[in-house]
Design an enzyme around this catalytic site. Structure first.
Site, mmCIF file in Angstrom:
data_model
loop_
_atom_site.group_PDB
_atom_site.id
_atom_site.type_symbol
_atom_site.label_atom_id
_atom_site.label_comp_id
_atom_site.label_asym_id
_atom_site.label_seq_id
_atom_site.Cartn_x
_atom_site.Cartn_y
_atom_site.Cartn_z
ATOM 1 N N HIS A 1 0.862 -1.193 0.000
ATOM 2 C CA HIS A 1 0.000 0.000 0.000
ATOM 3 C C HIS A 1 0.895 1.238 0.000
ATOM 4 O O HIS A 1 1.961 1.244 0.626
ATOM 5 C CB HIS A 1 -0.899 -0.020 1.237
ATOM 6 N N GLU B 1 -3.895 2.445 -7.314
ATOM 7 C CA GLU B 1 -4.257 3.548 -6.421
ATOM 8 C C GLU B 1 -3.341 4.748 -6.662
ATOM 9 O O GLU B 1 -2.217 4.778 -6.128
ATOM 10 C CB GLU B 1 -4.122 3.101 -4.961
HETATM 11 P P1 PGA Z 1 -9.336 6.212 0.532
HETATM 12 O O1 PGA Z 1 -8.167 5.150 0.725
HETATM 13 O O2 PGA Z 1 -10.542 5.445 0.019
HETATM 14 O O3 PGA Z 1 -9.561 6.812 1.876
HETATM 15 O O4 PGA Z 1 -8.861 7.199 -0.488
HETATM 16 C C1 PGA Z 1 -7.972 4.119 -0.174
HETATM 17 C C2 PGA Z 1 -6.775 3.310 0.232
HETATM 18 O O5 PGA Z 1 -5.831 3.882 0.780
HETATM 19 O O6 PGA Z 1 -6.735 2.095 0.043
#
Ligand code: PGA
Length: 253
Positions: free
Chosen positions: A87, A159
């Site tokens: 992550h 992401e």
């Molecule tokens: P968020 O986080 O939905 O708060 O943007 C997503 C993540 O970090 O997996």
């Protein structure tokens, strides 16, 4: 084709067992994976009946003298079926490298844990253009994180860092473009045979690709159905049970 999957990444929340239990019960649903902090793993495993449970991280060894680390084998033995690796908060705040991610992913995939490998552009990239440099950054993350792995048990979460926790999700058309780029990189890494690489959007590579970054009940459908992602990785919005239920309702039967 996969059934859509929604992963709730609670990050370092909540701060007590009662809330964790309540949130897990409210979020429990087929197609949902709840990833609580380790301290609430057992509580959530007990509360979840329809969905699955995952970890937000783990170590790359099964057991031994690794103070403070968490064994992927112990997670598996407890009933945990998913693990998130790489992550961006771990990459950026805890200096986790793609090499670390690779060691963990190899171990967890071999153990049969569904392994969510996260990739995405750096924070500076606002994702308002389809620039080559940032696409190359994602390609490198994928190549290094997936070195010497097989795609079995692999899930990719795309992401873009600028979208995480910022309330500024990236436009669907850019996310879709990135998803197709990731697909091409995966085809190359795993030497997947495809009939028509030109029509990349409709090629099924059998590796789920999820979108994450400021997903909420109003934009969830567009990532799932307009962009065509196989699922979502939801942070902030997964901490409000009612809001999260609305996101989960977007999974078409
Ligand atoms: P968020 O986080 O939905 O708060 O943007 C997503 C993540 O970090 O997996």
């Amino acid at each position: 084709m996969f059934n859509k999957i929604i992963i709730a990444n609670w990050k370092m929340n909540p701060d007590n067992r009662e809330e964790a239990e309540k949130l897990a019960s409210l979020s429990d649903r087929e197609g949902v994976v709840i990833c609580p902090p380790f301290v609430f793993m057992e509580t959530v495993l007990k509360a979840v009946k329809k969905g699955k449970v995952g970890a937000q991280n783990c170590f790359c060894e099964e057991k031994g003298a690794f103070t403070g680390e968490v064994s992927p084998l112990a997670l598996k033995n407890m009933g945990c079926e998913y693990v998130i690796t790489g992550h961006s908060e771990r990459r950026n705040i805890l200096q986790e490298t793609s090499e670390n991610v690779n060691r963990k992913a190899k171990k967890t995939m071999n153990l049969g844990l569904k392994t969510v490998v996260c990739v995405g552009e750096k924070k500076e990239c606002k994702c308002d253009e389809r620039d080559y440099e940032n696409a190359e950054y994602i390609k490198k993350q994928l190549q290094e994180s997936l070195l010497e792995t097989s795609p079995e048990n692999l899930i990719i979460a795309y992401e873009p860092v600028s979208a995480i926790g910022s309330g500024c999700p990236i436009p669907t058309y850019i996310a879709k473009d990135r998803m197709n780029f990731i697909k091409k990189v995966l085809i190359d890494i795993y030497q997947i045979k495809v009939d028509d690489e030109e029509d990349i959007a409709s090629v099924d590579i059998n590796i789920p690709i999820l979108y994450g970054g400021s997903v909420n009940k109003d934009n969830a459908s567009s990532y799932l159905y307009d962009a065509g992602f196989d699922g979502l990785l939801v942070g902030g919005a997964s901490l409000n049970g009612e809001h999260f239920q609305k996101i989960c309702e977007k999974i078409k039967k």
